[in-house]
Design a protein around this motif. Structure first.
Motif, PDB file in Angstrom:
ATOM      1  N   LEU A   1       0.246   8.852 -28.956  1.00 18.92           N
ATOM      2  CA  LEU A   1      -0.745   8.997 -27.908  1.00 18.92           C
ATOM      3  C   LEU A   1      -1.391   7.646 -27.623  1.00 18.92           C
ATOM      4  CD1 LEU A   1      -2.395  12.154 -29.451  1.00 18.92           C
ATOM      5  CD2 LEU A   1      -1.120  12.155 -27.305  1.00 18.92           C
ATOM      6  N   GLU A   2      -1.574   7.339 -26.331  1.00 24.80           N
ATOM      7  CA  GLU A   2      -2.257   6.097 -25.987  1.00 24.80           C
ATOM      8  C   GLU A   2      -3.711   6.171 -26.460  1.00 24.80           C
ATOM      9  OE1 GLU A   2      -3.127   3.154 -22.181  1.00 24.80           O
ATOM     10  OE2 GLU A   2      -2.728   5.289 -21.834  1.00 24.80           O
ATOM     11  N   THR A   3      -4.130   5.148 -27.162  1.00 22.15           N
ATOM     12  CA  THR A   3      -5.484   5.091 -27.689  1.00 22.15           C
ATOM     13  C   THR A   3      -6.483   4.759 -26.580  1.00 22.15           C
ATOM     14  OG1 THR A   3      -4.600   4.306 -29.800  1.00 22.15           O
ATOM     15  CG2 THR A   3      -6.942   3.942 -29.418  1.00 22.15           C
ATOM     16  N   PRO A   4      -7.665   5.392 -26.586  1.00 26.66           N
ATOM     17  CA  PRO A   4      -8.682   5.044 -25.584  1.00 26.66           C
ATOM     18  C   PRO A   4      -9.222   3.643 -25.832  1.00 26.66           C
ATOM     19  CG  PRO A   4      -9.601   6.527 -27.220  1.00 26.66           C
ATOM     20  CD  PRO A   4      -8.126   6.469 -27.493  1.00 26.66           C
ATOM     21  N   PRO A   5      -9.889   3.036 -24.838  1.00 27.73           N
ATOM     22  CA  PRO A   5     -10.415   1.673 -25.001  1.00 27.73           C
ATOM     23  C   PRO A   5     -11.298   1.508 -26.231  1.00 27.73           C
ATOM     24  CG  PRO A   5     -10.529   2.327 -22.712  1.00 27.73           C
ATOM     25  CD  PRO A   5     -10.097   3.547 -23.474  1.00 27.73           C
ATOM     26  N   SER A   6     -12.023   2.546 -26.599  1.00 27.33           N
ATOM     27  CA  SER A   6     -12.929   2.439 -27.745  1.00 27.33           C
ATOM     28  C   SER A   6     -12.188   2.362 -29.074  1.00 27.33           C
ATOM     29  CB  SER A   6     -13.879   3.643 -27.770  1.00 27.33           C
ATOM     30  OG  SER A   6     -13.143   4.861 -27.890  1.00 27.33           O
ATOM     31  N   GLY A   7     -10.878   2.555 -29.059  1.00 28.01           N
ATOM     32  CA  GLY A   7     -10.113   2.551 -30.300  1.00 28.01           C
ATOM     33  C   GLY A   7      -9.290   1.309 -30.532  1.00 28.01           C
ATOM     34  N   ALA A   8      -9.480   0.272 -29.708  1.00 24.47           N
ATOM     35  CA  ALA A   8      -8.698  -0.963 -29.881  1.00 24.47           C
ATOM     36  C   ALA A   8      -9.311  -1.799 -31.005  1.00 24.47           C
ATOM     37  CB  ALA A   8      -8.665  -1.745 -28.578  1.00 24.47           C
ATOM     38  N   ASN A   9      -9.389  -1.213 -32.178  1.00 19.44           N
ATOM     39  CA  ASN A   9     -10.001  -1.850 -33.341  1.00 19.44           C
ATOM     40  C   ASN A   9      -9.536  -1.113 -34.591  1.00 19.44           C
ATOM     41  OD1 ASN A   9     -11.659   0.571 -33.547  1.00 19.44           O
ATOM     42  ND2 ASN A   9     -12.869  -0.278 -31.852  1.00 19.44           N
ATOM     43  N   ALA A  10     -10.130  -1.439 -35.729  1.00 20.42           N
ATOM     44  CA  ALA A  10      -9.732  -0.810 -36.985  1.00 20.42           C
ATOM     45  C   ALA A  10     -10.731   0.246 -37.436  1.00 20.42           C
ATOM     46  CB  ALA A  10      -9.577  -1.878 -38.060  1.00 20.42           C
ATOM     47  N   ASN A  11     -11.610   0.694 -36.543  1.00 15.48           N
ATOM     48  CA  ASN A  11     -12.586   1.714 -36.912  1.00 15.48           C
ATOM     49  C   ASN A  11     -11.900   3.041 -37.208  1.00 15.48           C
ATOM     50  OD1 ASN A  11     -14.579  -0.191 -36.455  1.00 15.48           O
ATOM     51  ND2 ASN A  11     -15.031   0.535 -34.387  1.00 15.48           N
ATOM     52  N   GLY A  12     -12.589   3.894 -37.932  1.00 14.34           N
ATOM     53  CA  GLY A  12     -11.993   5.165 -38.331  1.00 14.34           C
ATOM     54  C   GLY A  12     -11.943   6.205 -37.242  1.00 14.34           C
ATOM     55  N   THR A  13     -12.752   6.051 -36.199  1.00 13.96           N
ATOM     56  CA  THR A  13     -12.781   7.019 -35.106  1.00 13.96           C
ATOM     57  C   THR A  13     -12.868   6.300 -33.767  1.00 13.96           C
ATOM     58  OG1 THR A  13     -15.202   7.198 -35.176  1.00 13.96           O
ATOM     59  CG2 THR A  13     -13.948   8.747 -36.538  1.00 13.96           C
ATOM     60  N   HIS A  14     -12.671   7.067 -32.701  1.00 13.40           N
ATOM     61  CA  HIS A  14     -12.871   6.547 -31.351  1.00 13.40           C
ATOM     62  C   HIS A  14     -13.226   7.711 -30.440  1.00 13.40           C
ATOM     63  CE1 HIS A  14      -8.872   8.118 -30.646  1.00 13.40           C
ATOM     64  NE2 HIS A  14      -8.294   7.191 -31.402  1.00 13.40           N
ATOM     65  N   ALA A  15     -13.183   7.518 -29.141  1.00 16.56           N
ATOM     66  CA  ALA A  15     -13.634   8.538 -28.191  1.00 16.56           C
ATOM     67  C   ALA A  15     -12.711   9.743 -28.101  1.00 16.56           C
ATOM     68  CB  ALA A  15     -13.799   7.905 -26.799  1.00 16.56           C
ATOM     69  N   GLY A  16     -11.527   9.656 -28.647  1.00 18.57           N
ATOM     70  CA  GLY A  16     -10.602  10.785 -28.602  1.00 18.57           C
ATOM     71  C   GLY A  16      -9.670  10.729 -27.404  1.00 18.57           C
ATOM     72  N   TYR A  17      -8.886  11.776 -27.234  1.00 17.71           N
ATOM     73  CA  TYR A  17      -7.836  11.805 -26.223  1.00 17.71           C
ATOM     74  C   TYR A  17      -8.227  12.712 -25.055  1.00 17.71           C
ATOM     75  CZ  TYR A  17      -5.735   9.884 -30.381  1.00 17.71           C
ATOM     76  OH  TYR A  17      -5.511   9.115 -31.484  1.00 17.71           O
ATOM     77  N   THR A  18      -7.606  12.504 -23.924  1.00 19.53           N
ATOM     78  CA  THR A  18      -7.983  13.194 -22.700  1.00 19.53           C
ATOM     79  C   THR A  18      -7.355  14.577 -22.606  1.00 19.53           C
ATOM     80  OG1 THR A  18      -6.125  12.330 -21.417  1.00 19.53           O
ATOM     81  CG2 THR A  18      -8.113  10.953 -21.536  1.00 19.53           C
ATOM     82  N   THR A  19      -7.916  15.385 -21.684  1.00 27.20           N
ATOM     83  CA  THR A  19      -7.347  16.700 -21.406  1.00 27.20           C
ATOM     84  C   THR A  19      -5.900  16.568 -20.958  1.00 27.20           C
ATOM     85  OG1 THR A  19      -9.491  17.640 -20.803  1.00 27.20           O
ATOM     86  CG2 THR A  19      -7.527  18.739 -19.925  1.00 27.20           C
ATOM     87  N   GLN A  20      -5.640  15.563 -20.109  1.00 21.33           N
ATOM     88  CA  GLN A  20      -4.274  15.344 -19.627  1.00 21.33           C
ATOM     89  C   GLN A  20      -3.318  15.033 -20.774  1.00 21.33           C
ATOM     90  OE1 GLN A  20      -7.079  14.059 -18.439  1.00 21.33           O
ATOM     91  NE2 GLN A  20      -6.973  13.623 -16.227  1.00 21.33           N
ATOM     92  N   GLN A  21      -3.802  14.277 -21.770  1.00 21.05           N
ATOM     93  CA  GLN A  21      -2.944  13.959 -22.916  1.00 21.05           C
ATOM     94  C   GLN A  21      -2.615  15.203 -23.729  1.00 21.05           C
ATOM     95  OE1 GLN A  21      -5.354  10.469 -24.316  1.00 21.05           O
ATOM     96  NE2 GLN A  21      -3.353   9.603 -24.788  1.00 21.05           N
ATOM     97  N   TYR A  22      -3.613  16.048 -23.983  1.00 20.49           N
ATOM     98  CA  TYR A  22      -3.352  17.261 -24.760  1.00 20.49           C
ATOM     99  C   TYR A  22      -2.421  18.206 -24.005  1.00 20.49           C
ATOM    100  CZ  TYR A  22      -6.745  16.082 -28.412  1.00 20.49           C
ATOM    101  OH  TYR A  22      -7.401  15.479 -29.462  1.00 20.49           O
ATOM    102  N   ASP A  23      -2.558  18.270 -22.680  1.00 21.92           N
ATOM    103  CA  ASP A  23      -1.651  19.109 -21.888  1.00 21.92           C
ATOM    104  C   ASP A  23      -0.212  18.617 -22.023  1.00 21.92           C
ATOM    105  OD1 ASP A  23      -3.776  20.623 -21.028  1.00 21.92           O
ATOM    106  OD2 ASP A  23      -3.816  19.797 -18.984  1.00 21.92           O
ATOM    107  N   ALA A  24      -0.009  17.318 -21.799  1.00 23.72           N
ATOM    108  CA  ALA A  24       1.341  16.750 -21.868  1.00 23.72           C
ATOM    109  C   ALA A  24       1.895  16.834 -23.285  1.00 23.72           C
ATOM    110  CB  ALA A  24       1.324  15.297 -21.382  1.00 23.72           C
ATOM    111  N   LEU A  25       1.051  16.561 -24.268  1.00 22.09           N
ATOM    112  CA  LEU A  25       1.475  16.644 -25.664  1.00 22.09           C
ATOM    113  C   LEU A  25       1.996  18.041 -25.986  1.00 22.09           C
ATOM    114  CD1 LEU A  25       1.589  15.695 -28.654  1.00 22.09           C
ATOM    115  CD2 LEU A  25      -0.833  16.363 -28.821  1.00 22.09           C
ATOM    116  N   ALA A  26       1.260  19.065 -25.587  1.00 21.43           N
ATOM    117  CA  ALA A  26       1.661  20.439 -25.880  1.00 21.43           C
ATOM    118  C   ALA A  26       3.007  20.770 -25.244  1.00 21.43           C
ATOM    119  CB  ALA A  26       0.591  21.409 -25.396  1.00 21.43           C
TER     120      ALA A  26
END
Length: 308
Positions: free
Chosen positions: A230-255
């Motif tokens: 899954l493409e990481t959101p902008p807030s996740g371009a780091n080594a932190n343990g969490t970020h903003a999460g994934y979009t509705t569109q991503q979960y739809d396509a993933l499923a």
């Protein structure tokens, strides 16, 4: 003895040259299509880059190289290494046959019916994927049937990941790929045929199983795994343990992608796991901030969780 070793070396070298000559012809023939699809991916600079910051290719390669480098054996042994201790996996996905969201089912079915508008195949460099082996490095027969799905995240933008996979990587420790990428806007890029082997995980195992296909490398799940990132959101371009999460569109396509794999390879939902779980080096944490409940409701709507 030395003469025999040199003879084998030059024979192997000639075979490799002939092999890469054929790959070059294949790559050239598909060049126009690949360039067009790459342009499609990279045209929206704002949507596919992270706040205008485009991490360098070498930054991504360095991260991947460290993981693959740990997989290399300094002194490969001719004896068969013992399999890793089995690490139990309790799937967050539960059996569900009722209380299905029918409106969601209808929306996903409609989305699936027009998949040609949001899903495409992109040809990546042939050094970054390979065939699945039916024998391991020690000549033992192994089952190469895909039977585990490993979820990942890109850390950087979709375009950055795609650029990496389209770049030749002759060194084993640099080679990397996923079967499929899912962008934040829901577009899906299929990079490696599921029947082939993607290099999504280095030193790894699932339920105590790995495959050693090269005596110079430790075992991994790649020979029997499907990799989706899954493409990481902008807030996740780091080594932190969490970020903003994934979009509705991503979960739809993933499923929808997972549903297709589940049905094609008769996979139980419990076979869907994470890079964090299969990694034996203890340094992988992806996909961060993944919401299993959002995948649960979608797979249930598609009828893929009503299984024993």
């Amino acid at each position: 003895m030395v003469r025999d070793r040199l003879s084998r070396y030059w024979s192997d070298l000639r075979s490799r040259v002939q092999e890469h000559r054929g790959l070059s012809i294949t790559a050239a023939a598909a060049g126009s299509l690949a360039l067009g699809l790459v342009g499609w991916v990279l045209v929206d600079q704002g949507g596919l880059s992270h706040a205008g910051v485009r991490p360098s290719l070498m930054e991504l390669l360095d991260q991947v190289g460290r993981e693959r480098g740990r997989q290399l054996e300094e002194n490969p042994s001719s004896s068969v290494p013992l399999p890793p201790k089995s690490r139990s996996w309790r799937s967050p996905l539960a059996r569900q046959c009722s209380d299905v969201d029918t409106a969601l089912r209808s929306r996903l079915n409609q989305l699936d019916a027009r998949s040609s508008s949001w899903r495409a195949f992109v040809k990546i460099d042939p050094t970054n994927f390979g065939e699945r082996y039916d024998q391991d490095a020690f000549g033992r027969r192994i089952d190469a049937t895909p039977r585990v799905v490993v979820l990942h995240e890109t850390v950087y933008s979709l375009g950055s990941a795609l650029n990496t996979f389209m770049t030749p990587h002759p060194r084993d420790e640099d080679q990397v790929s996923y079967h499929t990428l899912v962008g934040q806007d829901g577009r899906v890029l299929d990079l490696v045929d599921p029947l082939n082997r993607a290099y999504g995980a280095g030193f790894s195992a699932f339920l105590g199983e790995w495959a050693i296909t090269n005596k110079k490398l430790k075992g991994s799940v790649n020979n029997f795994a499907l990799h989706l990132s899954l493409e990481t959101p902008p807030s996740g371009a780091n080594a932190n343990g969490t970020h903003a999460g994934y979009t509705t569109q991503q979960y739809d396509a993933l499923a929808l992608v997972l549903s297709g794999w589940i049905r094609s390879f008769n996979l139980p939902p419990a076979a869907i796991t994470t890079h964090r779980h299969v990694d034996l080096g203890g340094e992988r944490g992806d996909p961060r901030s993944f919401d299993w409940s959002k995948l649960q409701v979608r797979l249930a709507a598609l009828g893929d969780l009503c299984v024993t």
